[in-house]
Structures are given as C-alpha cells and as structure tokens.
Design a protein around this motif. Sequence first.
Motif, PDB file in Angstrom:
ATOM      1  N   PHE A  53       0.827  -1.263  -0.031  1.00 14.50           N
ATOM      2  CA  PHE A  53       0.038  -0.226   0.137  1.00 14.50           C
ATOM      3  C   PHE A  53       1.060   1.094   0.146  1.00 14.50           C
ATOM      4  CE2 PHE A  53       1.038  -0.580   4.277  1.00 14.50           C
ATOM      5  CZ  PHE A  53       0.825   0.878   4.990  1.00 14.50           C
ATOM      6  N   GLY A  54       0.552   2.432  -0.578  1.00 15.21           N
ATOM      7  CA  GLY A  54       1.155   3.497  -0.519  1.00 15.21           C
ATOM      8  C   GLY A  54       0.839   4.630   0.605  1.00 15.21           C
ATOM      9  N   LEU A  55       1.912   5.202   0.997  1.00 16.93           N
ATOM     10  CA  LEU A  55       1.712   6.554   2.003  1.00 16.93           C
ATOM     11  C   LEU A  55       1.301   7.715   1.125  1.00 16.93           C
ATOM     12  CD1 LEU A  55       4.435   5.869   4.393  1.00 16.93           C
ATOM     13  CD2 LEU A  55       2.278   5.271   4.638  1.00 16.93           C
ATOM     14  N   PRO A  56       0.609   8.894   1.504  1.00 17.74           N
ATOM     15  CA  PRO A  56       0.416   9.864   0.988  1.00 17.74           C
ATOM     16  C   PRO A  56       1.856  10.620   0.360  1.00 17.74           C
ATOM     17  CG  PRO A  56      -0.739   9.789   2.884  1.00 17.74           C
ATOM     18  CD  PRO A  56       0.314   8.799   2.882  1.00 17.74           C
ATOM     19  N   ASN A  57       1.700  11.317  -0.865  1.00 21.92           N
ATOM     20  CA  ASN A  57       2.972  12.183  -1.457  1.00 21.92           C
ATOM     21  C   ASN A  57       2.478  13.602  -1.531  1.00 21.92           C
ATOM     22  OD1 ASN A  57       4.919  13.020  -2.608  1.00 21.92           O
ATOM     23  ND2 ASN A  57       4.845  11.889  -4.383  1.00 21.92           N
ATOM     24  N   LEU A  58       3.035  14.394  -0.463  1.00 23.45           N
ATOM     25  CA  LEU A  58       2.794  15.666  -0.243  1.00 23.45           C
ATOM     26  C   LEU A  58       3.777  16.360  -0.806  1.00 23.45           C
ATOM     27  CD1 LEU A  58       0.709  15.582   3.238  1.00 23.45           C
ATOM     28  CD2 LEU A  58      -0.018  15.867   0.897  1.00 23.45           C
ATOM     29  N   GLY A  60       5.536  18.829  -2.949  1.00 26.42           N
ATOM     30  CA  GLY A  60       5.080  19.862  -3.922  1.00 26.42           C
ATOM     31  C   GLY A  60       3.659  20.135  -4.016  1.00 26.42           C
ATOM     32  N   GLN A  61       2.829  19.584  -3.010  1.00 21.71           N
ATOM     33  CA  GLN A  61       1.343  19.674  -3.062  1.00 21.71           C
ATOM     34  C   GLN A  61       1.010  20.561  -1.819  1.00 21.71           C
ATOM     35  OE1 GLN A  61      -0.105  17.570  -5.530  1.00 21.71           O
ATOM     36  NE2 GLN A  61       1.829  17.313  -6.244  1.00 21.71           N
ATOM     37  N   ALA A  62      -0.299  20.810  -2.208  1.00 20.62           N
ATOM     38  CA  ALA A  62      -1.143  21.542  -1.141  1.00 20.62           C
ATOM     39  C   ALA A  62      -2.152  20.612  -0.640  1.00 20.62           C
ATOM     40  CB  ALA A  62      -1.809  23.074  -1.653  1.00 20.62           C
ATOM     41  N   VAL A  63      -2.383  20.696   0.526  1.00 19.80           N
ATOM     42  CA  VAL A  63      -3.289  19.663   1.136  1.00 19.80           C
ATOM     43  C   VAL A  63      -4.849  20.106   0.964  1.00 19.80           C
ATOM     44  CG1 VAL A  63      -1.728  18.518   2.795  1.00 19.80           C
ATOM     45  CG2 VAL A  63      -3.027  20.460   3.655  1.00 19.80           C
ATOM     46  N   ASN A  64      -5.726  19.121   0.779  1.00 23.97           N
ATOM     47  CA  ASN A  64      -7.108  19.638   0.636  1.00 23.97           C
ATOM     48  C   ASN A  64      -7.915  18.356   0.992  1.00 23.97           C
ATOM     49  OD1 ASN A  64      -8.832  21.177  -1.082  1.00 23.97           O
ATOM     50  ND2 ASN A  64      -9.431  19.591  -2.337  1.00 23.97           N
ATOM     51  N   MET A  65      -8.983  19.162   1.832  1.00 23.19           N
ATOM     52  CA  MET A  65      -9.793  18.254   2.426  1.00 23.19           C
ATOM     53  C   MET A  65     -10.826  17.218   1.391  1.00 23.19           C
ATOM     54  SD  MET A  65     -12.200  18.843   5.766  1.00 23.19           S
ATOM     55  CE  MET A  65     -13.309  17.563   6.273  1.00 23.19           C
ATOM     56  N   ALA A  66     -10.995  16.124   1.620  1.00 18.86           N
ATOM     57  CA  ALA A  66     -11.906  15.377   0.717  1.00 18.86           C
ATOM     58  C   ALA A  66     -13.347  15.674   0.965  1.00 18.86           C
ATOM     59  CB  ALA A  66     -11.766  13.843   1.273  1.00 18.86           C
ATOM     60  N   GLY A  67     -14.214  15.439  -0.227  1.00 20.72           N
ATOM     61  CA  GLY A  67     -15.553  16.108  -0.147  1.00 20.72           C
ATOM     62  C   GLY A  67     -15.619  17.251  -1.178  1.00 20.72           C
ATOM     63  N   GLN A  68     -16.926  17.862  -1.089  1.00 17.71           N
ATOM     64  CA  GLN A  68     -17.198  18.999  -2.083  1.00 17.71           C
ATOM     65  C   GLN A  68     -17.835  20.087  -1.191  1.00 17.71           C
ATOM     66  OE1 GLN A  68     -20.148  17.941  -4.860  1.00 17.71           O
ATOM     67  NE2 GLN A  68     -19.684  19.583  -6.113  1.00 17.71           N
ATOM     68  N   ASN A  76     -12.195  13.272  -3.840  1.00 11.37           N
ATOM     69  CA  ASN A  76     -11.930  11.872  -2.945  1.00 11.37           C
ATOM     70  C   ASN A  76     -10.637  11.767  -2.147  1.00 11.37           C
ATOM     71  OD1 ASN A  76     -14.601  11.073  -4.047  1.00 11.37           O
ATOM     72  ND2 ASN A  76     -13.437  10.611  -5.869  1.00 11.37           N
ATOM     73  N   LEU A  77     -10.813  10.930  -1.115  1.00  9.34           N
ATOM     74  CA  LEU A  77      -9.445  10.774  -0.469  1.00  9.34           C
ATOM     75  C   LEU A  77      -8.492  10.304  -1.439  1.00  9.34           C
ATOM     76  CD1 LEU A  77      -8.443  11.128   2.497  1.00  9.34           C
ATOM     77  CD2 LEU A  77      -9.204   8.515   2.849  1.00  9.34           C
ATOM     78  N   GLY A  78      -7.193  10.730  -1.492  1.00  6.01           N
ATOM     79  CA  GLY A  78      -6.084  10.260  -2.299  1.00  6.01           C
ATOM     80  C   GLY A  78      -5.971  10.997  -3.705  1.00  6.01           C
ATOM     81  N   ASP A  79      -7.085  11.654  -3.947  1.00  6.56           N
ATOM     82  CA  ASP A  79      -7.021  12.130  -5.286  1.00  6.56           C
ATOM     83  C   ASP A  79      -5.804  13.302  -5.373  1.00  6.56           C
ATOM     84  OD1 ASP A  79      -9.423  11.301  -6.218  1.00  6.56           O
ATOM     85  OD2 ASP A  79     -10.421  12.979  -6.177  1.00  6.56           O
ATOM     86  N   ASN A  80      -5.203  13.267  -6.413  1.00  9.84           N
ATOM     87  CA  ASN A  80      -4.052  14.246  -6.701  1.00  9.84           C
ATOM     88  C   ASN A  80      -4.174  14.983  -7.811  1.00  9.84           C
ATOM     89  OD1 ASN A  80      -1.550  15.255  -7.055  1.00  9.84           O
ATOM     90  ND2 ASN A  80      -0.188  13.358  -7.307  1.00  9.84           N
ATOM     91  N   VAL A  81      -4.500  16.223  -7.524  1.00  6.17           N
ATOM     92  CA  VAL A  81      -5.188  17.282  -8.459  1.00  6.17           C
ATOM     93  C   VAL A  81      -4.217  18.565  -8.566  1.00  6.17           C
ATOM     94  CG1 VAL A  81      -7.494  16.598  -8.490  1.00  6.17           C
ATOM     95  CG2 VAL A  81      -6.760  18.055  -7.084  1.00  6.17           C
ATOM     96  N   GLY A  82      -4.334  19.264  -9.633  1.00 11.08           N
ATOM     97  CA  GLY A  82      -3.614  20.272  -9.977  1.00 11.08           C
ATOM     98  C   GLY A  82      -2.429  20.134 -10.732  1.00 11.08           C
TER      99      GLY A  82
END
Length: 177
Positions: A53-58, A60-68, A76-82
Amino acid sequence: MSEPYMGEIQIFGFTFAPYNWATCSGQIMPISQNSALFSLLGTNYGGDGRVTFGLPNLQGQAVNMAGQGLGLSMYNLGDNVGSETVTLLAPEMPAHNHTSNVFSQGDDTKRFGAPAANYAPCVPANISPFIVAQAANGSFPLNTLSQTGGGQAHSNQQPYLAMNFCIALSGMFPQRP
C-alpha cells in the motif's frame, strides 16, 4: 508530546522523520509489516492492496480536504489534482493590446537599445511621459515589439514554506464513531 493516532499527519520543521514516523513522500509499504496502518489507509495512495500500500505524497502539493464544498469540485481521499506549472493559451488571456509612441531620433548619440536607425524610443522635449497618448511622429521598427510567451509554462504554485509532512506509523488506533 502525547502519543499520536496511527496514520496522523503532522508537519515538522526539521529534515527527518521522527522515530515511528515516515515522510509523506508516496513510498510503497509492505502490508505484512504495517497491517494496522493499511487497514486505515487502504490503497487510497497507491499499492496493489495484496502485498503493498502507499503512503500519501505531499511533495510539492497543497493539502485539500476530501469532499465537496459549496460550488467547488468533488475531491476523493487520495486524489492528486492540480499542476505545478501551467501554460496559458491565447484564448485564456483577456483581450488587450500593447501600444507605444515612437519618435524619430536623428541624432545617433541619443539612440539607445536596438531599434533601426533613426527610430529610437525617446521622449521628445514637447511631450511628457505618462499622459494621454500623443500622435507619434515616426514609425516603430517591426522587430521592437514581438509576440511573448512562446508556449512555455509558468509556475502555478501557491506561496509556500518548505516543511516536512510526516505520517505516524504507530500509535493509538483511532476509534470510529
């Protein structure tokens, strides 16, 4: 510091992960050695779900809460966007133009820059800069203004401070409500 929850992510201002913590760098972990952490994270951040399984990769990323949020995109939890860089296309830029007054300069000693002979940008004695445009008394060389950008990407990162995001590999197992 009290005992962390397993899977808790904290920010540290030093260059290493403390004992029983790992940096959030997207590393792949064996399930056999981290079964409790896998039960919390699953394969949201990578891995095959059978052996790894993988650990989060942060990085060069900004954190963002899951949901809308209201009027926002769904994450969604784990989405990598931007994207760290963006290339703007002509249709994405607001309509605008670039104008300039150019005045013939017959005196070679007063020319500057690289415009063609007899056409150097200068401010004549009878015109003050930064006022309503005046009629020009010369033509602007074609090579003085050119298209800009060239399709190259520019940085799209928010202001940032380099810190270490780390995840607790052990600790109290969080109870579900």
